[in-house]
Design a protein around this motif. Structure first.
Motif, mmCIF file in Angstrom:
data_model
loop_
_atom_site.group_PDB
_atom_site.id
_atom_site.type_symbol
_atom_site.label_atom_id
_atom_site.label_comp_id
_atom_site.label_asym_id
_atom_site.label_seq_id
_atom_site.Cartn_x
_atom_site.Cartn_y
_atom_site.Cartn_z
ATOM 1 N N GLY B 350 0.817 -1.206 0.000
ATOM 2 C CA GLY B 350 0.000 0.000 0.000
ATOM 3 C C GLY B 350 0.847 1.252 0.000
ATOM 4 N N ARG B 351 0.141 2.385 0.026
ATOM 5 C CA ARG B 351 0.865 3.649 -0.131
ATOM 6 C C ARG B 351 1.485 4.188 1.143
ATOM 7 N NH1 ARG B 351 -3.534 5.593 -4.051
ATOM 8 N NH2 ARG B 351 -4.644 5.184 -2.146
ATOM 9 N N GLY B 352 1.013 3.726 2.305
ATOM 10 C CA GLY B 352 1.577 4.315 3.521
ATOM 11 C C GLY B 352 0.832 3.830 4.741
ATOM 12 N N GLU B 353 1.007 4.532 5.814
ATOM 13 C CA GLU B 353 0.383 4.146 7.076
ATOM 14 C C GLU B 353 -1.117 3.924 6.890
ATOM 15 O OE1 GLU B 353 1.083 3.698 10.393
ATOM 16 O OE2 GLU B 353 3.215 3.574 9.876
ATOM 17 N N ASP B 354 -1.730 4.906 6.252
ATOM 18 C CA ASP B 354 -3.161 4.848 6.026
ATOM 19 C C ASP B 354 -3.426 3.914 4.853
ATOM 20 O OD1 ASP B 354 -5.847 5.366 5.916
ATOM 21 O OD2 ASP B 354 -5.592 7.145 4.674
ATOM 22 N N ASP B 355 -4.462 3.122 4.975
ATOM 23 C CA ASP B 355 -4.698 2.160 3.913
ATOM 24 C C ASP B 355 -5.360 2.776 2.676
ATOM 25 O OD1 ASP B 355 -7.670 1.966 4.426
ATOM 26 O OD2 ASP B 355 -6.884 1.323 6.349
ATOM 27 N N GLY B 356 -5.814 4.021 2.786
ATOM 28 C CA GLY B 356 -6.373 4.691 1.614
ATOM 29 C C GLY B 356 -7.753 4.185 1.219
ATOM 30 N N TRP B 357 -8.306 3.319 2.041
ATOM 31 C CA TRP B 357 -9.564 2.687 1.681
ATOM 32 C C TRP B 357 -10.725 3.667 1.636
ATOM 33 C CZ3 TRP B 357 -14.092 1.387 4.530
ATOM 34 C CH2 TRP B 357 -14.930 0.449 3.909
ATOM 35 N N VAL B 358 -10.786 4.502 2.659
ATOM 36 C CA VAL B 358 -11.879 5.476 2.712
ATOM 37 C C VAL B 358 -11.823 6.389 1.495
ATOM 38 C CG1 VAL B 358 -12.574 7.595 3.883
ATOM 39 C CG2 VAL B 358 -12.391 5.467 5.185
ATOM 40 N N GLN B 359 -10.623 6.778 1.139
ATOM 41 C CA GLN B 359 -10.451 7.651 -0.025
ATOM 42 C C GLN B 359 -10.927 6.948 -1.302
ATOM 43 O OE1 GLN B 359 -6.411 9.114 -0.212
ATOM 44 N NE2 GLN B 359 -6.707 9.837 -2.325
ATOM 45 N N ASP B 360 -10.571 5.673 -1.437
ATOM 46 C CA ASP B 360 -11.004 4.923 -2.620
ATOM 47 C C ASP B 360 -12.525 4.792 -2.672
ATOM 48 O OD1 ASP B 360 -8.436 4.626 -3.372
ATOM 49 O OD2 ASP B 360 -8.317 2.467 -3.048
ATOM 50 N N VAL B 361 -13.098 4.485 -1.530
ATOM 51 C CA VAL B 361 -14.556 4.342 -1.489
ATOM 52 C C VAL B 361 -15.209 5.655 -1.916
ATOM 53 C CG1 VAL B 361 -16.499 4.068 0.080
ATOM 54 C CG2 VAL B 361 -14.581 2.467 0.198
ATOM 55 N N ASN B 362 -14.649 6.749 -1.464
ATOM 56 C CA ASN B 362 -15.201 8.046 -1.832
ATOM 57 C C ASN B 362 -14.954 8.377 -3.298
ATOM 58 O OD1 ASN B 362 -16.529 9.329 0.364
ATOM 59 N ND2 ASN B 362 -14.569 9.516 1.404
ATOM 60 N N GLU B 363 -13.715 8.241 -3.705
ATOM 61 C CA GLU B 363 -13.366 8.748 -5.033
ATOM 62 C C GLU B 363 -13.731 7.777 -6.144
ATOM 63 O OE1 GLU B 363 -9.343 10.100 -5.057
ATOM 64 O OE2 GLU B 363 -9.719 11.511 -3.411
ATOM 65 N N LEU B 364 -13.505 6.492 -5.895
ATOM 66 C CA LEU B 364 -13.765 5.545 -6.978
ATOM 67 C C LEU B 364 -15.222 5.100 -7.014
ATOM 68 C CD1 LEU B 364 -10.558 3.347 -6.800
ATOM 69 C CD2 LEU B 364 -10.998 5.344 -8.202
ATOM 70 N N LEU B 365 -15.750 4.801 -5.858
ATOM 71 C CA LEU B 365 -17.138 4.312 -5.853
ATOM 72 C C LEU B 365 -18.145 5.451 -5.763
ATOM 73 C CD1 LEU B 365 -16.892 1.193 -3.532
ATOM 74 C CD2 LEU B 365 -16.428 1.373 -5.959
ATOM 75 N N ARG B 366 -17.656 6.655 -5.547
ATOM 76 C CA ARG B 366 -18.534 7.822 -5.375
ATOM 77 C C ARG B 366 -19.598 7.549 -4.310
ATOM 78 N NH1 ARG B 366 -18.957 10.889 -11.020
ATOM 79 N NH2 ARG B 366 -16.938 10.277 -11.821
ATOM 80 N N TRP B 367 -19.134 6.965 -3.238
ATOM 81 C CA TRP B 367 -19.996 6.625 -2.107
ATOM 82 C C TRP B 367 -20.577 7.903 -1.513
ATOM 83 C CZ3 TRP B 367 -18.993 7.338 3.315
ATOM 84 C CH2 TRP B 367 -19.864 6.632 4.153
ATOM 85 N N ASN B 368 -21.863 7.847 -1.219
ATOM 86 C CA ASN B 368 -22.552 8.987 -0.601
ATOM 87 C C ASN B 368 -22.265 10.327 -1.252
ATOM 88 O OD1 ASN B 368 -24.213 10.341 1.223
ATOM 89 N ND2 ASN B 368 -22.486 10.831 2.539
ATOM 90 N N GLN B 369 -22.279 10.342 -2.559
ATOM 91 C CA GLN B 369 -22.166 11.621 -3.255
ATOM 92 C C GLN B 369 -23.353 12.471 -2.883
ATOM 93 O OE1 GLN B 369 -19.895 12.704 -6.062
ATOM 94 N NE2 GLN B 369 -18.714 11.443 -4.662
ATOM 95 N N SER B 370 -23.078 13.678 -2.481
ATOM 96 C CA SER B 370 -24.219 14.513 -2.116
ATOM 97 C C SER B 370 -24.846 15.062 -3.387
ATOM 98 C CB SER B 370 -23.797 15.631 -1.189
ATOM 99 O OG SER B 370 -22.870 16.426 -1.857
ATOM 100 N N PHE B 371 -26.046 15.549 -3.224
ATOM 101 C CA PHE B 371 -26.743 16.053 -4.388
ATOM 102 C C PHE B 371 -26.152 17.386 -4.793
ATOM 103 C CE2 PHE B 371 -30.673 13.490 -3.082
ATOM 104 C CZ PHE B 371 -30.069 12.362 -3.587
#
Ligand SMILES: NC(=O)C1=CN([C@@H]2O[C@H](COP(=O)(O)OP(=O)(O)OC[C@H]3O[C@@H](n4cnc5c(N)ncnc54)[C@H](O)[C@@H]3O)[C@@H](O)[C@H]2O)C=CC1
Ligand SMILES: NC(=O)C1=CN([C@@H]2O[C@H](COP(=O)(O)OP(=O)(O)OC[C@H]3O[C@@H](n4cnc5c(N)ncnc54)[C@H](O)[C@@H]3O)[C@@H](O)[C@H]2O)C=CC1
Ligand SMILES: NC(=O)C1=CN([C@@H]2O[C@H](COP(=O)(O)OP(=O)(O)OC[C@H]3O[C@@H](n4cnc5c(N)ncnc54)[C@H](O)[C@@H]3O)[C@@H](O)[C@H]2O)C=CC1
Ligand SMILES: NC(=O)C1=CN([C@@H]2O[C@H](COP(=O)(O)OP(=O)(O)OC[C@H]3O[C@@H](n4cnc5c(N)ncnc54)[C@H](O)[C@@H]3O)[C@@H](O)[C@H]2O)C=CC1
Lengths: 382, 382, 382, 382
Positions: B350-371
């Motif tokens: 991985g890229r570092g201490e943080d697993d980057g998962w939350v970022q991926d869920v947000n950016e790639l899956l567009r999770w909870n995109q607000s209107f």
């Protein structure tokens, strides 16, 4: 009522002689539609004579207020026959800025005179405007967004001149949005006159544009609700609440509760549970000929709150029930000579032939946003 | 096996004397991890001695192939002790470009020698790389995306030098991704050796990174499946199919079928139905100690297809069943002296201490995109 | 504290000489578990010495009260070393029926003395019992249903003799149910001591068995909440509310809000939105090592209500936030010599080796009920 | 066509002189409905003259076959003017049992003569019966279940005498169920005549009662589909497939894919994705005036399968598309003098004034089954 308007004058208008005309040109302009069928998505808005009494609805925000003044000034300068109507609170605030505007003390005067409505602000402003006519017909509504986009807001304020001109001259297209009516009853079937149900005459049907909902509100415990369709028992719901929505309301609370997205051209009532304690409570869609009864079970531990379009309507006690249906079905009498298409629904001025609904669903709700950076085109998921 | 590698040489390498060393430095580098607990999200990757046999996995695409050559050349030039391994097909294609690369004819030679894996391409390329080790441990994987982003692809190819250097020198962080194992049985409990279950020894456990699924496939009719947990009957599913997914797989097919998004640090097995004919079939999550059995009912009208990570594994007939669980639980024997953290799972750099998962869920899956265009801040929905 | 118990005596017990022993045999029996790992579904309950101070928790209902008296009488008659503890209100009501029962005025006395808990009633009664220990460890709980079945109620009251005997003699099996802790903070990070957060010492962590939720409650408008994981921003939620649930709580409010059903043996935290204004807000599952922060946005129009296991905990104002995590993770210091498995969780006495969870999900929740009268076996959907 | 029926005779009827009358009394009885509006839930079935040519449809099952013989015998004995029609395969099997039955070789002869249909078996039998008329109007259908209940099966076979008598004498009530039509086109807009689209004349509209769906089928990879409404681009779906369903079909595949339950009295088209790779693809409901185009993207990796009511209709290649809409909307020309309510839809004989739909949703689908043993009435969740 003359007296009322004379009083009204004192608060917002320095032109007392305008009071009288306001009372004279009444209902005819308020039935503008030529067209057939409720299922037709976009219709032409035609006036017998152009609208003269125009209600401007804003929300309490500096930016919106300034825009409203700009708009009112434009109407006043360019359309001499048009009178500006304001709600009492706006009338008060804008006393200096819009000395020529009219206002009202009694909502029935608004109902008797208003030919058209213009709103400025968010979706909530249209809901509010429609709620001013919740016991009667709604004049056609022209809605402007200011900055942020809204689902019910086809026009950007910067285009206000053209949009109004088209509406005024009957060149606009309108989308008819269905409303649902609601009445509340005691367990023995006597109309409830608490809350909004006391307004506009006891037991009046209140109309909503988005939805009626029944929710536990401040009550920490689940509600126990009985659902009937045309007075036949359907099911008992243990839930936070229930929503009965119009297609317009499908993209409001119904959407958040997991309901489907329904085009406003569909004639249907949606019954959607809010956090039901059941794995098998799927949203259900009824024909507009159905009347739904929602009853707070005698066994429920607490009261429940009725909201219409986000406004608290009344508190329902154990055993009491709501009856919800599409306007007419709930018993609004036809007046002689009225045509069927004159009744029910809200005519919302739109941008053109196309209702723009698909675009809004895509752009505003971000419906079916695809995943970033993925094109499935070239194998292996890249 | 020496003979095999001599054959291999002929196809891709002009350095026969390199064959022997390849066969000698074997397993030790393949157990790099220092750390505890499977639940720790990000761990340090430590090598006893640096990796020497590195498999490069690409997909069949010009751009990817060029990048692979660039990478291989860099490793060859800069890390003299490192041997490049290629799959037979890539070895064939890149015969000219990478004359010094090794290949294999028998997958067990790969298993005995490979210390680390580098993939270039989409998520499918990692799934493919992992599938090469579906019956054994997987070496740590370093994955590069090329252009498009992927959920399992932490690095952009342009950073390949630093990423590899960190991995080589044991400065990288790794995320352990659980795998699930699967075996197939006849109705009388005899291991099935059809399809992939015949590979790598009869009745071998096949491991998947995303999921195992059972689907009606080409069969037009619904399947009828019986579900057991630890051999106790759970339910009968009438559905298009069933998915048993890892947390990694939660964002793959499971997501499409309506399952929850699960952080790879959670130890759990997800059972998610595909289009069940039931209103009440909610996804269910089991501890990794559970073994699930999925049986195609004798009463089902047709056969069903087993897929693992998107690859067709075998066709299951009426009465036959799968047993699915987390690696160890399915019976992979511990070797003496092996520590618990040596077994199971895939170490993904991985890229570092943080697993980057939350970022991926947000950016790639567009999770909870607000209107769009809605801020609720200032009243009335604007 | 002696004085407190002497006072307590006056209200419910005529046996003052029993007070002192009650204060003496304290904590040792309260750490009964032998076993390892939190992921093991069912473990043996072992006592160093049998439990002596047993809290009986009931709910205010005639039938339940009679059963409680029957049970207390049985314990009193058959287990001479066992003392009956009652909550002050029950103590008051049952003054005549159970003259020998003890009570307490200060909750810390309960915490210092209680070895085991028996509940009679619905799931709510266990939640209530656990809430009495919301700032400390919970003694093992034995739960009886009365008539209606409950999800957290393994025993029918008619089997109370055997169930208690097994528990007393350390022959019972227990299921460890995780709890989640919660603290509230002002926008500047100062612990909030309003509501339940003022109980048991300022800024105490409050533990819940089902869930912590943040909800608009009586506020008609959507809340605007910011979600952080380990202090990193995750997303902004526009919703009725948010639930952070344990696996136990997965079948409670989480289920109603659309979340997955999670076996109590899984170590995970579930984040599930309540009616989010987003099409893409899917439930998310985090490892128990994650701490979640839920902040009521400064831009939110109203306050929000915090509930834990259905009890109102406090009202949160704009800018204030909750920190939620699994007990230890929130900073409960380990005492020297305590083993890890001694901390956290609630030991719930179960029926046997099998935890019965699958059966409950099937029978109580009617999970995946198949459609009536349909067997797909013999063609054409009959 | 006379020749055809003479041939037909040879296989199933010993009464050649009946062939001719069969060909004579044709269409008039086939337009029985009196009533208005498609939205009316239940209407009276009225015949100008009673039906004479009745098709009996069964499925291949001993029990069903015996019932069919019983029914045919009853019609033959009691209604001398009624001719029994059988599909060729049934005609063959029942050659001995029903010597007086008619059959057909060319489906158009069925279309020209059949006045009413009776089905025996599961829901699949009605779907099959309707599919025999997939390119033309469907005669009214009377459906019997045998043992198991079905969603489209109002009558139990034991009541066949009364049910038929009511239908024959025009005393029955019918529910009009909408159908959707589908045509397939190449990327350049040329009608496709593969599969079912070659039947009944090139480019014929095929009508379905439940749904049209496009699915990856045997293809392991996701499909990439473009959706258009009235030829305007709506969205691109990456999914297992897409369903376009009628309200009748809402309780079939649509339900499994997560779509809402829609009363057959609602005029709407439902677009529901099957396992979409998107968090935000919510089911969408369109007015029946909308025509949807579903196109398999040129970038899709494989072909896709079109099914109608569970029957494979054709394989669609990259770039090809379907056009789906409600019958008329797709261009079925009105014949002179035909009234609007004569076209489209399937008249299904029902049990009475009430359509029984709510009861079916409750009993067959177990909609909103409450949790076992839980009444919320008396506090604490018991
Ligand atoms: N959890 C939820 O989703 C809740 C939703 N609401 C909705 O809020 C409405 C009242 O609106 P406000 O007074 O502005 O309250 P509000 O300030 O709470 O905002 C509601 C949001 O819904 C949007 N909205 C309203 N009508 C819409 C429609 N027909 N389609 C798409 N979006 C729409 C507004 O733009 C705003 O973003 C109610 O009719 C109800 O539908 C109300 C409470 C909770
Ligand atoms: N309806 C659906 O969603 C289906 C999904 N799949 C998934 O495809 C996977 C195989 O992938 P490919 O060979 O690339 O097939 P593919 O070319 O059909 O693409 C699958 C898509 O899923 C993405 N993906 C794969 N693993 C992922 C993960 N763990 N998290 C997030 N996204 C992920 C890929 O980037 C790609 O966009 C299977 O393991 C299965 O999970 C397979 C069939 C249908
Ligand atoms: N819409 C909803 O589903 C709501 C659910 N609740 C739940 O109620 C719980 C409090 O319970 P009560 O005080 O009895 O309130 P209550 O009287 O409102 O009943 C909640 C219902 O949930 C059941 N329940 C509680 N915990 C459960 C669990 N872990 N698994 C399965 N079922 C469970 C109870 O048996 C009862 O039927 C809260 O922890 C919350 O989870 C609270 C408010 C709304
Ligand atoms: N995953 C799923 O749910 C799938 C569903 N189907 C459905 O099956 C239908 C074909 O039916 P069969 O030939 O009997 O295939 P089938 O033997 O696969 O059975 C489908 C099931 O759906 C029921 N069904 C059919 N139409 C229904 C309706 N309108 N409302 C409620 N239940 C209904 C049938 O009784 C039967 O139980 C298709 O039209 C499609 O809707 C087909 C494939 C997959």
């Amino acid at each position: 009522t003359l007296a009322l308007f004379q009083q009204a004058l004192k608060s917002s208008s320095s032109l007392p002689e305008r009071t009288r005309p306001l009372l004279e040109h009444l209902t005819p302009p308020r039935r503008p539609l030529k067209g057939t069928g409720t299922n037709t998505v976009s219709q032409a808005l035609k006036w017998a004579t152009p609208p003269r009494n125009v209600l401007l609805v804003n929300k309490d925000d500096d930016r919106v207020r300034n825009s409203l003044v700009t708009l009112a000034q434009h109407l006043h300068d360019t359309y001499p026959g048009v009178n500006i109507l304001l709600e009492p609170s706006a009338s008060e605030t804008l006393r200096q800025a819009l000395p020529y505007a009219y206002t009202f003390e009694n909502i029935s005067d608004l109902h008797r005179t208003c030919d058209a409505v213009i709103t400025l602000g968010g979706d909530g402003t249209i809901l509010h405007a429609a709620s001013l006519f919740s016991t009667t017909k709604v004049p056609p509504i022209l809605s402007f967004s200011l900055g942020t986009l809204g689902f019910l807001l086809p026009f950007n304020f910067r285009d206000f001149r053209e949009a109004w001109e088209d509406m005024y001259h009957g060149r606009a297209r309108v989308l008819r949005r269905m409303r649902i009516g609601c009445r509340a009853f005691t367990s023995t079937g006597i109309p409830i006159t608490r809350g909004v149900f006391g307004e506009g005459g006891a037991g009046m049907i209140q109309q909503a544009m988005n939805e009626v909902n029944l929710h536990r509100g401040r009550e920490p415990h689940l509600t126990l609700l009985e659902i009937y369709a045309d007075n036949k028992f359907v099911t008992e719901a243990v839930a936070d609440g229930l929503i009965v929505a119009t297609p317009t309301g499908s993209t409001a609370y119904n959407l958040s509760a997991g309901g489907p997205i329904v085009h406003p051209g569909v004639d249907a009532l949606m019954l959607t549970p809010i956090c039901p304690r059941s794995l098998s409570f799927r949203p259900m869609i009824f024909p507009t000929s159905t009347r739904l009864q929602l009853r707070l079970s005698e066994k429920s531990r607490g009261a429940a709150e009725v909201s219409m379009d986000g406004r608290m309507a009344c508190v329902l006690n154990q055993g009491e029930y709501l009856e919800i249906g599409v306007g007419d079905g709930l018993g609004i009498a036809h007046k002689e000579g009225e045509e069927s298409e004159d009744r029910g629904g809200i005519l919302c001025v739109g941008r053109g032939e196309d209702d723009g609904w698909v675009q809004d669903v895509n752009e505003l709700l971000r419906w079916n946003q695809s995943f970033q950076g993925r094109t499935l085109a070239h194998g292996n998921g890249e």
